[in-house]
Write an enzyme that holds these catalytic residues in place. Sequence first.
Site, short mmCIF file in Angstrom:
data_model
loop_
_atom_site.label_atom_id
_atom_site.label_comp_id
_atom_site.label_asym_id
_atom_site.label_seq_id
_atom_site.Cartn_x
_atom_site.Cartn_y
_atom_site.Cartn_z
N SER A 72 -0.45 0.82 -2.35
CA SER A 72 -1.87 0.66 -2.09
C SER A 72 -2.63 1.97 -2.39
O SER A 72 -2.64 2.42 -3.53
CB SER A 72 -2.08 0.21 -0.65
OG SER A 72 -3.41 -0.18 -0.41
N ASP A 98 -2.19 -11.46 -2.15
CA ASP A 98 -2.73 -10.20 -1.64
C ASP A 98 -4.24 -10.32 -1.58
O ASP A 98 -4.91 -10.37 -2.60
CB ASP A 98 -2.31 -9.06 -2.56
CG ASP A 98 -2.64 -7.68 -1.98
OD1 ASP A 98 -3.56 -7.60 -1.14
OD2 ASP A 98 -1.97 -6.71 -2.36
N HIS A 114 -0.18 -8.24 1.15
CA HIS A 114 -0.41 -6.86 0.73
C HIS A 114 0.70 -5.90 1.18
O HIS A 114 1.07 -4.99 0.44
CB HIS A 114 -1.76 -6.38 1.27
CG HIS A 114 -2.15 -5.01 0.83
ND1 HIS A 114 -2.40 -4.70 -0.48
CD2 HIS A 114 -2.32 -3.85 1.53
CE1 HIS A 114 -2.72 -3.42 -0.58
NE2 HIS A 114 -2.68 -2.88 0.62
#
Length: 371
Positions: free
Chosen positions: A231, A317, A351
């Site tokens: 991320s 996600d 995610h």
Amino acid sequence: RDVTKLGSSMHANKMAEVRNRNPAKRSDKTEMKKRKDLKSTGEPKNKVSVKSRSIKRNRSLYLKLFLFFLYVLPPFALKYSRWLQMLIVYVHFIPLPMHGNLSIPEEFGLNNTRHLCFFPSNSSSLCAWHVLPAKYSGSQLAQFSEILSDGSPIVVYSHGNTGSRAVPHRVDLYGRLASYGYHVVTFDYRGFGDSKGIPSEAGLTEDLKMVYDWILTQNVSLSKIYLYGHSLGSAPVSHLASQLSQNGVSLGGVILDAPYTTIREAAYYHPFGLPYWPVMSIFMKPFVMDMLHEEFPVVRYVRNISCPILIFHGRKDIIIPWHLGYQVYQSALLSGKSSKVLFHDCGNSLHKNNYLSPVFDEALNSFIKQE
């Protein structure tokens, strides 16, 4: 005519006499009408209409205030306040997890792990963990430096925003990597966890570079170092790898887990932006794209990376959409600079749990070279 006039006058006088003889009855009818109005509305009709208009005015005012605080105040505050942007991008002020001592990794279920701290200046510090491969169960701290140069792959993990390196899903991933036979070196950026300082775009890359430089002092081969960014961590990882590649340094590889193109596009698609989507195309999109002072251009960094690149992204996600990760893959692939660029679709993974996808283990282990 006189007779008609006289008749009309007599009739009027007679009606007046009737009314004068029954004043109580007339008064009762008026009172009954008032009571009927009160019973139906609680107030006389004239007062009800005034109150109704007042309620409508209040509702209109509340609606205007709501729209102001939703669509006007937050965007302008975010555009002109670097401090507010920092809080929203990094979310480092939330101390997750809220229990445990980061200097004691065992409190988070990590055995064979040592706690490290670096002090680049008086006002900042950088703390990290070194997790040994699972095969070294029961090792002493004095052996860690010697073991780090044993030839096993070293995964340097840069986590995403919010919370420290001890967040459960991150700890779970360290355990998996250690079970594959890898060293794991994970750290908290400045301002996160037990690291001191204020986070920034440049600061995140500097923190990763500090950990990388320390690993080099442990007599480790460059081909054994793999930078893993999840991320937000995709930016410092791709940035450092880009800098090293431009200096002729080639690592073992770069792993990007749920990456994004730029932080501005990631902010545009973030769920917190849902209330603004109705007006995004006509006003908010260009405003949002320009209001963030930091860019984190992962999509540009990957074009200069010469070592192999592995990308994971899940279709479900909702934090960073799948298509942003795929754009990063296409950018790296089309540049032709990297010796290998791989993209693995993690299906319905969310995610934070691409590492639980059925394709993860095989893809990662085949990517990381082991002797």
